[in-house]
Write an enzyme that holds these catalytic residues in place. Structure first.
Site, PDB file in Angstrom:
ATOM      1  CG  MET A 179      20.028  18.142  -0.157  1.00  0.00           C
ATOM      2  SD  MET A 179      19.532  17.262  -1.329  1.00  0.00           S
ATOM      3  CE  MET A 179      17.984  18.218  -1.816  1.00  0.00           C
ATOM      4  CG  LEU A 202      22.915  27.023   2.732  1.00  0.00           C
ATOM      5  CD1 LEU A 202      24.123  27.218   3.547  1.00  0.00           C
ATOM      6  CD2 LEU A 202      22.072  25.654   2.929  1.00  0.00           C
ATOM      7  CG  HIS A 203      16.179  28.994   1.825  1.00  0.00           C
ATOM      8  ND1 HIS A 203      15.615  28.400   3.302  1.00  0.00           N
ATOM      9  CD2 HIS A 203      15.946  27.915   1.189  1.00  0.00           C
ATOM     10  CE1 HIS A 203      15.243  27.356   3.013  1.00  0.00           C
ATOM     11  NE2 HIS A 203      15.281  26.786   1.867  1.00  0.00           N
ATOM     12  CG  HIS A 241      18.939  25.782   4.407  1.00  0.00           C
ATOM     13  ND1 HIS A 241      18.731  26.378   3.274  1.00  0.00           N
ATOM     14  CD2 HIS A 241      18.860  24.601   4.227  1.00  0.00           C
ATOM     15  CE1 HIS A 241      18.266  25.324   2.489  1.00  0.00           C
ATOM     16  NE2 HIS A 241      18.180  24.131   3.021  1.00  0.00           N
ATOM     17  CD  GLN A 299      17.703  13.904  -0.772  1.00  0.00           C
ATOM     18  OE1 GLN A 299      18.672  13.579   0.197  1.00  0.00           O
ATOM     19  NE2 GLN A 299      16.742  14.863  -0.341  1.00  0.00           N
TER      20      GLN A 299
HETATM   21  P1  AMP Z   1      17.260  20.756   2.160  1.00  0.00           P
HETATM   22  O1  AMP Z   1      18.511  21.670   1.812  1.00  0.00           O
HETATM   23  O2  AMP Z   1      16.064  21.365   1.298  1.00  0.00           O
HETATM   24  O3  AMP Z   1      17.556  19.356   2.166  1.00  0.00           O
HETATM   25  O4  AMP Z   1      16.813  21.066   3.535  1.00  0.00           O
HETATM   26  C1  AMP Z   1      17.869  21.003   4.629  1.00  0.00           C
HETATM   27  C2  AMP Z   1      17.326  21.410   5.951  1.00  0.00           C
HETATM   28  O5  AMP Z   1      16.578  22.562   5.945  1.00  0.00           O
HETATM   29  C3  AMP Z   1      15.982  20.238   6.087  1.00  0.00           C
HETATM   30  O6  AMP Z   1      15.988  19.665   7.573  1.00  0.00           O
HETATM   31  C4  AMP Z   1      14.624  20.951   5.759  1.00  0.00           C
HETATM   32  O7  AMP Z   1      13.475  20.663   6.433  1.00  0.00           O
HETATM   33  C5  AMP Z   1      15.081  22.391   6.236  1.00  0.00           C
HETATM   34  N1  AMP Z   1      14.352  23.557   5.757  1.00  0.00           N
HETATM   35  C6  AMP Z   1      14.239  23.601   4.343  1.00  0.00           C
HETATM   36  N2  AMP Z   1      13.437  24.847   4.206  1.00  0.00           N
HETATM   37  C7  AMP Z   1      13.012  25.121   5.289  1.00  0.00           C
HETATM   38  C8  AMP Z   1      12.141  26.123   5.800  1.00  0.00           C
HETATM   39  N3  AMP Z   1      11.539  26.788   4.918  1.00  0.00           N
HETATM   40  N4  AMP Z   1      12.040  26.221   7.088  1.00  0.00           N
HETATM   41  C9  AMP Z   1      12.453  25.468   8.169  1.00  0.00           C
HETATM   42  N5  AMP Z   1      13.377  24.563   7.615  1.00  0.00           N
HETATM   43  C10 AMP Z   1      13.753  24.551   6.422  1.00  0.00           C
END
Ligand code: AMP
Length: 284
Positions: free
Chosen positions: A21, A24-25, A28, A52
């Protein structure tokens, strides 16, 4: 996107998808790096999925910076950034959803009704559009990736679901786009989630297998942090995400905590000592 994916598949390329989403960090980019190792074309999606979010949640203020994300993804080795408009993903009249029953109603699903229906629907759509061989998800959202795995199995989906470890800050806080909402004071307080989880794991390693006792340990630690308010702290089966009475097989300690107004989630996989047998409890 679909045409590109078709052509890439026809060329025999191996496609990896990293759905995000944005904002990014390194959590990601860790997924991207894993995909880069295993695939010849890496496609990352950035889409803040309205389906969601609950009506009172942070959809509108969710952090968005597509330019910065594009640079981050380029630097991490992504070949294609797929960042569709909301109206392209959900055209007028959209009314088809996919829901993984049972597990979607627990924990995150209970606190955020409809959340997982939105997640599974958008992930299925992304799979249809990008047609990846491999799709990469973080264990940070352990329940989510379990649900996606169930959906893939139940609907005979092609992509192999790859689960990657949680990336954390040095003090244990799991990286999350929502950490950007935290004030300096809240940021310090937010370490309480990881502290509660590792304490539960440590109690388990000292022989406490009773789930209620482990939950109480986590609740006490969260309650001792003035800026934190607990949503849930549970010990659940790693397989079904149903609560367990005793930790007798692989489980997750899972937490959702408000730090100020920001809702954070985290988890830790825990398992009984490797002997695996209650007979050895005496020795622990
Ligand atoms: P999001 O952008 O929050 O929807 O996350 C996208 C993907 O990145 C999802 O599969 C999350 O589980 C993964 N993700 C988010 N934060 C972390 C993290 N700290 N460590 C590993 N994967 C992550």
């Amino acid at each position: 996107m679909k045409e590109y994916a078709h052509a890439a598949r026809a060329e025999g390329l191996v496609i990896g998808l990293v759905p995000t989403m944005g904002a990014l960090h390194e959590g990601h980019t860790a997924l991207v790096k894993r995909a880069r190792k295993e695939c010849s074309r890496v496609i990352a999606s950035v889409f803040v999925n309205p389906k969601q979010f609950g009506p009172k949640e942070d959809y509108k203020k969710y952090p968005r910076d597509l330019e910065k994300d594009a640079k981050t993804l380029g630097d991490a080795g992504v070949d294609v950034l797929f960042a569709p408009e909301t109206s392209d993903v959900y055209p007028d009249g959209f009314r088809t959803y996919v829901n993984v029953e049972g597990i979607s109603e627990r924990l995150e699903g209970r606190s955020r009704p409809g959340h997982f229906r939105g997640v599974s629907t958008v992930v299925l759509k992304l799979f249809e559009i990008v047609q990846p061989h491999f799709a990469y998800f973080g264990r940070k959202d352990a329940q989510q990736v379990r649900i996606i795995g169930e959906m893939a199995r139940d609907l005979n989906l092609d992509p192999e679901i790859v689960v990657c470890p949680v990336v954390r800050e040095a003090d244990g806080l799991a990286l999350s786009s929502r950490n950007a909402y935290l004030s300096a004071e809240e940021r310090k307080a937010a370490t309480v989630l990881h502290r509660a989880l590792v304490t539960a794991r440590s109690e388990l390693s000292h022989g406490v297998r009773d789930a209620l006792q482990l939950q109480t340990v986590m609740q006490r630690i969260i309650a001792a942090e003035p800026l934190a308010v607990l949503d849930y702290a549970e010990i659940v089966s790693a397989d079904t995400f149903e609560p367990v009475v005793r930790v007798a097989r692989p489980c997750y300690a899972v937490l959702a905590v408000f730090v100020g107004k920001t809702r954070l989630i985290d988890n830790l996989s825990i398992e009984p000592a490797s002997s695996g047998s209650d007979d050895f409890l005496f020795h622990l």
